[in-house]
Design a protein around this motif. Structure first.
Motif, PDB file in Angstrom:
ATOM      1  N   UNK A  17      -2.493  -0.074  14.524  1.00  0.00           N
ATOM      2  CA  UNK A  17      -3.711   0.361  13.845  1.00  0.00           C
ATOM      3  C   UNK A  17      -3.430   1.552  12.942  1.00  0.00           C
ATOM      4  N   UNK A  18      -2.694   2.528  13.450  1.00  0.00           N
ATOM      5  CA  UNK A  18      -2.370   3.718  12.668  1.00  0.00           C
ATOM      6  C   UNK A  18      -1.486   3.358  11.479  1.00  0.00           C
ATOM      7  N   UNK A  19      -0.475   2.529  11.727  1.00  0.00           N
ATOM      8  CA  UNK A  19       0.424   2.120  10.656  1.00  0.00           C
ATOM      9  C   UNK A  19      -0.341   1.351   9.586  1.00  0.00           C
ATOM     10  N   UNK A  20      -1.246   0.459  10.004  1.00  0.00           N
ATOM     11  CA  UNK A  20      -2.037  -0.333   9.079  1.00  0.00           C
ATOM     12  C   UNK A  20      -2.902   0.562   8.191  1.00  0.00           C
ATOM     13  N   UNK A  21      -3.543   1.549   8.788  1.00  0.00           N
ATOM     14  CA  UNK A  21      -4.368   2.486   8.010  1.00  0.00           C
ATOM     15  C   UNK A  21      -3.522   3.242   6.992  1.00  0.00           C
ATOM     16  N   UNK A  22      -2.378   3.716   7.416  1.00  0.00           N
ATOM     17  CA  UNK A  22      -1.493   4.448   6.508  1.00  0.00           C
ATOM     18  C   UNK A  22      -1.012   3.546   5.378  1.00  0.00           C
ATOM     19  N   UNK A  23      -0.669   2.310   5.690  1.00  0.00           N
ATOM     20  CA  UNK A  23      -0.172   1.377   4.677  1.00  0.00           C
ATOM     21  C   UNK A  23      -1.232   1.076   3.634  1.00  0.00           C
ATOM     22  N   UNK A  24      -2.473   0.931   4.067  1.00  0.00           N
ATOM     23  CA  UNK A  24      -3.563   0.675   3.117  1.00  0.00           C
ATOM     24  C   UNK A  24      -3.731   1.850   2.166  1.00  0.00           C
ATOM     25  N   UNK A  25      -3.735   3.065   2.696  1.00  0.00           N
ATOM     26  CA  UNK A  25      -3.894   4.251   1.854  1.00  0.00           C
ATOM     27  C   UNK A  25      -2.731   4.372   0.872  1.00  0.00           C
ATOM     28  N   UNK A  49     -16.466  13.800   9.120  1.00  0.00           N
ATOM     29  CA  UNK A  49     -17.851  13.383   9.285  1.00  0.00           C
ATOM     30  C   UNK A  49     -18.030  12.820  10.697  1.00  0.00           C
ATOM     31  N   UNK A  50     -18.677  13.600  11.562  1.00  0.00           N
ATOM     32  CA  UNK A  50     -18.930  13.168  12.946  1.00  0.00           C
ATOM     33  C   UNK A  50     -17.648  12.711  13.642  1.00  0.00           C
ATOM     34  N   UNK A  51     -16.657  13.560  13.657  1.00  0.00           N
ATOM     35  CA  UNK A  51     -15.374  13.308  14.318  1.00  0.00           C
ATOM     36  C   UNK A  51     -14.562  12.175  13.698  1.00  0.00           C
ATOM     37  N   UNK A  52     -14.862  11.808  12.472  1.00  0.00           N
ATOM     38  CA  UNK A  52     -14.084  10.810  11.755  1.00  0.00           C
ATOM     39  C   UNK A  52     -13.629  11.401  10.432  1.00  0.00           C
ATOM     40  N   UNK A  53     -12.426  11.062  10.027  1.00  0.00           N
ATOM     41  CA  UNK A  53     -11.934  11.480   8.722  1.00  0.00           C
ATOM     42  C   UNK A  53     -12.325  10.410   7.712  1.00  0.00           C
ATOM     43  N   UNK A  69      -8.631  -8.370  -4.666  1.00  0.00           N
ATOM     44  CA  UNK A  69      -8.734  -7.542  -3.455  1.00  0.00           C
ATOM     45  C   UNK A  69      -8.459  -8.395  -2.217  1.00  0.00           C
ATOM     46  N   UNK A  70      -9.066  -9.568  -2.143  1.00  0.00           N
ATOM     47  CA  UNK A  70      -8.847 -10.457  -1.000  1.00  0.00           C
ATOM     48  C   UNK A  70      -7.382 -10.876  -0.899  1.00  0.00           C
ATOM     49  N   UNK A  71      -6.762 -11.166  -2.033  1.00  0.00           N
ATOM     50  CA  UNK A  71      -5.353 -11.571  -2.043  1.00  0.00           C
ATOM     51  C   UNK A  71      -4.469 -10.445  -1.517  1.00  0.00           C
ATOM     52  N   UNK A  72      -4.731  -9.215  -1.942  1.00  0.00           N
ATOM     53  CA  UNK A  72      -3.935  -8.070  -1.497  1.00  0.00           C
ATOM     54  C   UNK A  72      -4.074  -7.842   0.005  1.00  0.00           C
ATOM     55  N   UNK A  73      -5.278  -7.949   0.540  1.00  0.00           N
ATOM     56  CA  UNK A  73      -5.468  -7.744   1.974  1.00  0.00           C
ATOM     57  C   UNK A  73      -4.838  -8.878   2.782  1.00  0.00           C
ATOM     58  N   UNK A  74      -4.892 -10.103   2.268  1.00  0.00           N
ATOM     59  CA  UNK A  74      -4.234 -11.216   2.956  1.00  0.00           C
ATOM     60  C   UNK A  74      -2.725 -10.987   3.009  1.00  0.00           C
ATOM     61  N   UNK A  75      -2.148 -10.455   1.933  1.00  0.00           N
ATOM     62  CA  UNK A  75      -0.708 -10.168   1.901  1.00  0.00           C
ATOM     63  C   UNK A  75      -0.348  -9.124   2.953  1.00  0.00           C
ATOM     64  N   UNK A  76      -1.140  -8.069   3.036  1.00  0.00           N
ATOM     65  CA  UNK A  76      -0.877  -7.005   4.025  1.00  0.00           C
ATOM     66  C   UNK A  76      -1.017  -7.554   5.438  1.00  0.00           C
ATOM     67  N   UNK A  77      -2.094  -8.321   5.686  1.00  0.00           N
ATOM     68  CA  UNK A  77      -2.314  -8.867   7.027  1.00  0.00           C
ATOM     69  C   UNK A  77      -1.217  -9.845   7.428  1.00  0.00           C
ATOM     70  N   UNK A  78      -0.701 -10.603   6.475  1.00  0.00           N
ATOM     71  CA  UNK A  78       0.353 -11.567   6.812  1.00  0.00           C
ATOM     72  C   UNK A  78       1.629 -10.872   7.246  1.00  0.00           C
ATOM     73  N   UNK A  79       1.887  -9.672   6.762  1.00  0.00           N
ATOM     74  CA  UNK A  79       3.071  -8.916   7.165  1.00  0.00           C
ATOM     75  C   UNK A  79       2.994  -8.533   8.635  1.00  0.00           C
ATOM     76  N   UNK A  80       1.786  -8.305   9.147  1.00  0.00           N
ATOM     77  CA  UNK A  80       1.620  -7.899  10.532  1.00  0.00           C
ATOM     78  C   UNK A  80       1.642  -9.076  11.498  1.00  0.00           C
ATOM     79  N   UNK A  81       1.396 -10.268  10.987  1.00  0.00           N
ATOM     80  CA  UNK A  81       1.364 -11.438  11.874  1.00  0.00           C
ATOM     81  C   UNK A  81       2.742 -12.082  12.035  1.00  0.00           C
ATOM     82  N   UNK A  82       3.738 -11.589  11.331  1.00  0.00           N
ATOM     83  CA  UNK A  82       5.082 -12.169  11.432  1.00  0.00           C
ATOM     84  C   UNK A  82       5.797 -11.701  12.665  1.00  0.00           C
TER      85      UNK A  82
END
Length: 82
Positions: A17-25, A49-53, A69-82
């Protein structure tokens, strides 16, 4: 050992989860730098904001349409499912 296995699953999940958030940013910032002209602007702000960044990234570069946008997120998600 069930306890050990359970712990490892939780740790692995939190790490991903942490790695995914960092990769998106990182990807958003890289794209903003790549597609914003030299005279353009890139703004990166964060706030608590209420204990969230909350991160806000904006630029004056070209926009992506919904399909891109959908294509880019599918590419990122596919890297995690390998």
């Amino acid at each position: 050992m069930p306890l050990e296995l359970s712990f490892l699953k939780i740790f692995y999940s939190l790490f991903l989860q942490q790695f995914f958030k960092q990769q998106i940013i990182i990807n958003i910032i890289n794209n903003a730098l790549r597609y914003t002209a030299d005279e353009g602007k890139l703004k990166i702000k964060s706030r608590l904001d209420k204990n969230q960044v909350v991160a806000c990234i904006s630029d004056t570069g070209i926009d992506m349409n919904d399909k891109q946008i959908q294509k880019n997120f599918k590419t990122i998600l596919s890297k995690f499912s390998q």
